[in-house]
Write a protein that holds these residues in place. Structure first.
Motif, PDB file in Angstrom:
ATOM      1  N   GLY A  24       0.806  -1.205   0.000  1.00  0.00           N
ATOM      2  CA  GLY A  24       0.000   0.000   0.000  1.00  0.00           C
ATOM      3  C   GLY A  24       0.841   1.258   0.000  1.00  0.00           C
ATOM      4  N   ILE A  25       0.143   2.373   0.157  1.00  0.00           N
ATOM      5  CA  ILE A  25       0.748   3.702   0.077  1.00  0.00           C
ATOM      6  C   ILE A  25       0.378   4.510   1.317  1.00  0.00           C
ATOM      7  N   ARG A  26       1.364   5.279   1.782  1.00  0.00           N
ATOM      8  CA  ARG A  26       1.034   6.327   2.740  1.00  0.00           C
ATOM      9  C   ARG A  26       1.353   7.671   2.105  1.00  0.00           C
ATOM     10  N   HIS A  27       0.334   8.491   1.972  1.00  0.00           N
ATOM     11  CA  HIS A  27       0.494   9.898   1.599  1.00  0.00           C
ATOM     12  C   HIS A  27      -0.132  10.675   2.738  1.00  0.00           C
ATOM     13  N   ALA A  28       0.713  11.175   3.623  1.00  0.00           N
ATOM     14  CA  ALA A  28       0.244  11.773   4.871  1.00  0.00           C
ATOM     15  C   ALA A  28      -0.253  13.196   4.661  1.00  0.00           C
ATOM     16  N   GLY A  29      -0.981  13.709   5.677  1.00  0.00           N
ATOM     17  CA  GLY A  29      -1.563  15.034   5.554  1.00  0.00           C
ATOM     18  C   GLY A  29      -1.389  15.948   6.741  1.00  0.00           C
ATOM     19  N   PRO A  30      -0.304  15.798   7.563  1.00  0.00           N
ATOM     20  CA  PRO A  30      -0.181  16.697   8.716  1.00  0.00           C
ATOM     21  C   PRO A  30       0.149  18.114   8.277  1.00  0.00           C
ATOM     22  N   TYR A  31      -0.489  19.067   8.917  1.00  0.00           N
ATOM     23  CA  TYR A  31      -0.206  20.464   8.591  1.00  0.00           C
ATOM     24  C   TYR A  31      -0.402  21.315   9.835  1.00  0.00           C
ATOM     25  N   ASP A  32       0.584  22.157  10.114  1.00  0.00           N
ATOM     26  CA  ASP A  32       0.512  23.092  11.243  1.00  0.00           C
ATOM     27  C   ASP A  32       1.192  24.379  10.823  1.00  0.00           C
ATOM     28  N   ASP A  33       0.580  25.503  11.139  1.00  0.00           N
ATOM     29  CA  ASP A  33       1.148  26.785  10.725  1.00  0.00           C
ATOM     30  C   ASP A  33       1.638  27.629  11.896  1.00  0.00           C
ATOM     31  N   THR A  34       1.800  26.994  13.089  1.00  0.00           N
ATOM     32  CA  THR A  34       2.258  27.765  14.239  1.00  0.00           C
ATOM     33  C   THR A  34       3.778  27.885  14.295  1.00  0.00           C
ATOM     34  N   GLY A  35       4.483  27.006  13.604  1.00  0.00           N
ATOM     35  CA  GLY A  35       5.935  27.028  13.632  1.00  0.00           C
ATOM     36  C   GLY A  35       6.534  26.557  14.936  1.00  0.00           C
ATOM     37  N   THR A  36       5.761  25.850  15.745  1.00  0.00           N
ATOM     38  CA  THR A  36       6.244  25.465  17.080  1.00  0.00           C
ATOM     39  C   THR A  36       6.450  23.963  17.237  1.00  0.00           C
ATOM     40  N   LEU A  37       6.248  23.183  16.178  1.00  0.00           N
ATOM     41  CA  LEU A  37       6.326  21.733  16.297  1.00  0.00           C
ATOM     42  C   LEU A  37       7.641  21.205  15.733  1.00  0.00           C
ATOM     43  N   ALA A  38       8.093  20.077  16.314  1.00  0.00           N
ATOM     44  CA  ALA A  38       9.337  19.455  15.857  1.00  0.00           C
ATOM     45  C   ALA A  38       9.125  18.645  14.592  1.00  0.00           C
ATOM     46  N   ASN A  39       7.911  18.168  14.346  1.00  0.00           N
ATOM     47  CA  ASN A  39       7.639  17.242  13.247  1.00  0.00           C
ATOM     48  C   ASN A  39       6.367  17.695  12.542  1.00  0.00           C
ATOM     49  N   ALA A  40       6.452  18.837  11.863  1.00  0.00           N
ATOM     50  CA  ALA A  40       5.252  19.519  11.385  1.00  0.00           C
ATOM     51  C   ALA A  40       4.774  19.072  10.018  1.00  0.00           C
ATOM     52  N   GLY A  41       5.354  18.012   9.471  1.00  0.00           N
ATOM     53  CA  GLY A  41       4.833  17.468   8.232  1.00  0.00           C
ATOM     54  C   GLY A  41       5.307  18.170   6.976  1.00  0.00           C
ATOM     55  N   GLY A  42       6.346  18.974   7.077  1.00  0.00           N
ATOM     56  CA  GLY A  42       6.913  19.584   5.885  1.00  0.00           C
ATOM     57  C   GLY A  42       6.212  20.836   5.407  1.00  0.00           C
ATOM     58  N   GLY A  43       5.202  21.304   6.133  1.00  0.00           N
ATOM     59  CA  GLY A  43       4.547  22.552   5.756  1.00  0.00           C
ATOM     60  C   GLY A  43       3.644  22.455   4.547  1.00  0.00           C
ATOM     61  N   ARG A  44       3.269  21.252   4.140  1.00  0.00           N
ATOM     62  CA  ARG A  44       2.391  21.077   2.986  1.00  0.00           C
ATOM     63  C   ARG A  44       0.939  21.047   3.458  1.00  0.00           C
ATOM     64  N   PRO A  45       0.064  21.838   2.862  1.00  0.00           N
ATOM     65  CA  PRO A  45      -1.349  21.800   3.258  1.00  0.00           C
ATOM     66  C   PRO A  45      -1.926  20.395   3.105  1.00  0.00           C
ATOM     67  N   CYS A  46      -2.842  20.048   3.955  1.00  0.00           N
ATOM     68  CA  CYS A  46      -3.480  18.728   3.908  1.00  0.00           C
ATOM     69  C   CYS A  46      -4.243  18.573   2.589  1.00  0.00           C
ATOM     70  N   PRO A  47      -4.013  17.474   1.855  1.00  0.00           N
ATOM     71  CA  PRO A  47      -4.619  17.334   0.525  1.00  0.00           C
ATOM     72  C   PRO A  47      -5.946  16.588   0.490  1.00  0.00           C
ATOM     73  N   TYR A  48      -6.473  16.180   1.634  1.00  0.00           N
ATOM     74  CA  TYR A  48      -7.596  15.240   1.643  1.00  0.00           C
ATOM     75  C   TYR A  48      -8.826  15.719   0.878  1.00  0.00           C
ATOM     76  N   HIS A  49      -9.037  17.036   0.828  1.00  0.00           N
ATOM     77  CA  HIS A  49     -10.244  17.556   0.177  1.00  0.00           C
ATOM     78  C   HIS A  49     -10.083  17.683  -1.336  1.00  0.00           C
ATOM     79  N   GLU A  50      -8.880  17.573  -1.844  1.00  0.00           N
ATOM     80  CA  GLU A  50      -8.665  17.810  -3.263  1.00  0.00           C
ATOM     81  C   GLU A  50      -9.167  16.622  -4.083  1.00  0.00           C
ATOM     82  N   GLU A  51      -9.887  16.907  -5.146  1.00  0.00           N
ATOM     83  CA  GLU A  51     -10.485  15.838  -5.945  1.00  0.00           C
ATOM     84  C   GLU A  51      -9.422  14.962  -6.602  1.00  0.00           C
ATOM     85  N   ALA A  52      -8.324  15.548  -7.030  1.00  0.00           N
ATOM     86  CA  ALA A  52      -7.260  14.745  -7.632  1.00  0.00           C
ATOM     87  C   ALA A  52      -6.725  13.727  -6.628  1.00  0.00           C
ATOM     88  N   PHE A  53      -6.575  14.153  -5.380  1.00  0.00           N
ATOM     89  CA  PHE A  53      -6.101  13.245  -4.336  1.00  0.00           C
ATOM     90  C   PHE A  53      -7.089  12.109  -4.125  1.00  0.00           C
TER      91      PHE A  53
END
Length: 351
Positions: free
Chosen positions: A136-165
């Motif tokens: 299978g595949i993992r395409h993760a969706g963590p997103y945080d814009d506070t700048g205070t986390l150690a593992n913030a997911g790369g700053g990419r907006p969560c894609p779950y709502h996008e139809e292409a995704f």
């Protein structure tokens, strides 16, 4: 804290020694990583994995989960993750050489599901590279814009709502593969929408949907927990979703063990986290839950044998069959471990 007792070091972890609980219980660890290059979690290769899985508990099989390891350095960007599958497939082959140690029995890799239907090219390349282990595949969706986390997911907006995704997830499901995801608690509602939109896809929610407790969220644990309970109950209404129970010892969960002079005991682990486990099990049922280690990421906070002791203490209240499901059966079902073959891989046909 002395220089040689830094968190994640063996000396630091070895301060807590416990007798192994129920050492004969069969276990599949459905979530670990491998890194041949040192990152913030350190280098973690087969010998390191075996040092953990061989530390007392009866870990029979494991499932590798994508972690951007050994990507190809050239070629089309969409195919660079194939390098990770190639690397892990070779490590998995080596793991079969020692019958006394755990076997890497399945691989969950990465593909950019925003490719939509075009992701099929990447999936078939993973299948070819996986030597029969690609599941299978993992395409993760963590997103945080506070700048205070150690593992913030790369700053990419969560894609779950996008139809292409969503179309990429549909193609994944049509080819017979599962979808793992990881995100923060703020994205749980978006994941619920995704699970409802693609009910034919077998989905695995990693790490409880990561209720945060560090950085900007450090003083909001009870508020977050209250909303998290509701979100988990709603997600569990989707029969296509399974829950991985673990990964709460990451730094961003905010339990603070990584900064203490010694790691937690299993009793301390249970006292801090039991309510998350019990709520998820109540909502999903044991047949849709699987315990995980998330190593070596959670190794920053707790040792492998102590973690599994804690999981066994949490599980003790459930029946023998329910425990076997959470420690072994659910993972075997979701990742189709009974289908493992070592001969030439065959491509799956769309349905």
């Amino acid at each position: 804290m002395s220089a040689n007792l830094e968190p994640k070091s063996s000396a630091w972890l070895d301060q807590v020694q416990e007798e192994i609980i129920d050492p004969s219980r069969r276990i599949i660890d459905p979530h670990h990583h491998l890194w041949s290059e040192p990152l913030m979690f350190g280098r973690y290769e087969l010998a390191d994995l075996w040092a953990d899985t061989g530390s007392g508990h009866n870990i029979e099989k494991t499932v590798f989960i994508d972690c951007h390891a050994n990507y190809r350095s050239d070629g089309p960007g969409r195919l660079k993750p194939i390098g990770e599958t190639e690397y892990v497939a070779e490590v998995a082959a080596a793991s079969r050489d020692n019958l006394e140690q755990a076997t890497i029995a399945a691989i969950v890799s990465h593909a950019n599901l925003l490719l939509g239907d075009e992701v099929e090219e990447v999936l078939l390349a993973h299948e070819q590279a996986g030597q029969g282990l690609f599941r299978g595949i993992r395409h993760a969706g963590p997103y945080d814009d506070t700048g205070t986390l150690a593992n913030a997911g790369g700053g990419r907006p969560c894609p779950y709502h996008e139809e292409a995704f969503r179309q990429g997830v549909r193609r994944l499901a049509a080819l017979g593969y599962s979808y793992d995801t990881w995100h923060f608690h703020m994205q749980n509602s978006a994941f619920l929408s995704l699970a409802q939109a693609v009910p034919e896809a077998t989905m695995v929610l990693d790490h409880f949907g990561t209720p945060l407790g560090a950085g900007a969220y450090a003083d909001k644990r009870e508020e977050i927990f209250a909303q998290w309970r509701k979100d988990i109950a709603a997600i569990a209404e989707c029969p296509n979703v399974y829950a991985k129970l673990g990964g709460l010892a990451m730094i961003d969960n905010g339990f603070g063990w990584d900064a203490q002079s010694r790691p937690p005991t299993s009793d301390e682990f249970v006292a801090a986290q039991r309510r998350y486990y019990e709520h998820a099990i109540e909502c999903f049922g044991p047949e849709r839950c699987m315990f995980e280690s998330n190593f070596p990421v959670d190794r920053l906070s707790i040792s492998y044998p102590v973690l599994w002791n804690g999981l066994k203490k949490i599980a003790a209240q459930y029946s023998a069959d329910e425990q076997d499901a959470m420690f072994y059966g659910t993972a075997a079902k979701v990742y189709k471990l009974s289908l493992i073959h070592i001969s030439e891989p065959t491509r799956r046909r769309g349905i």
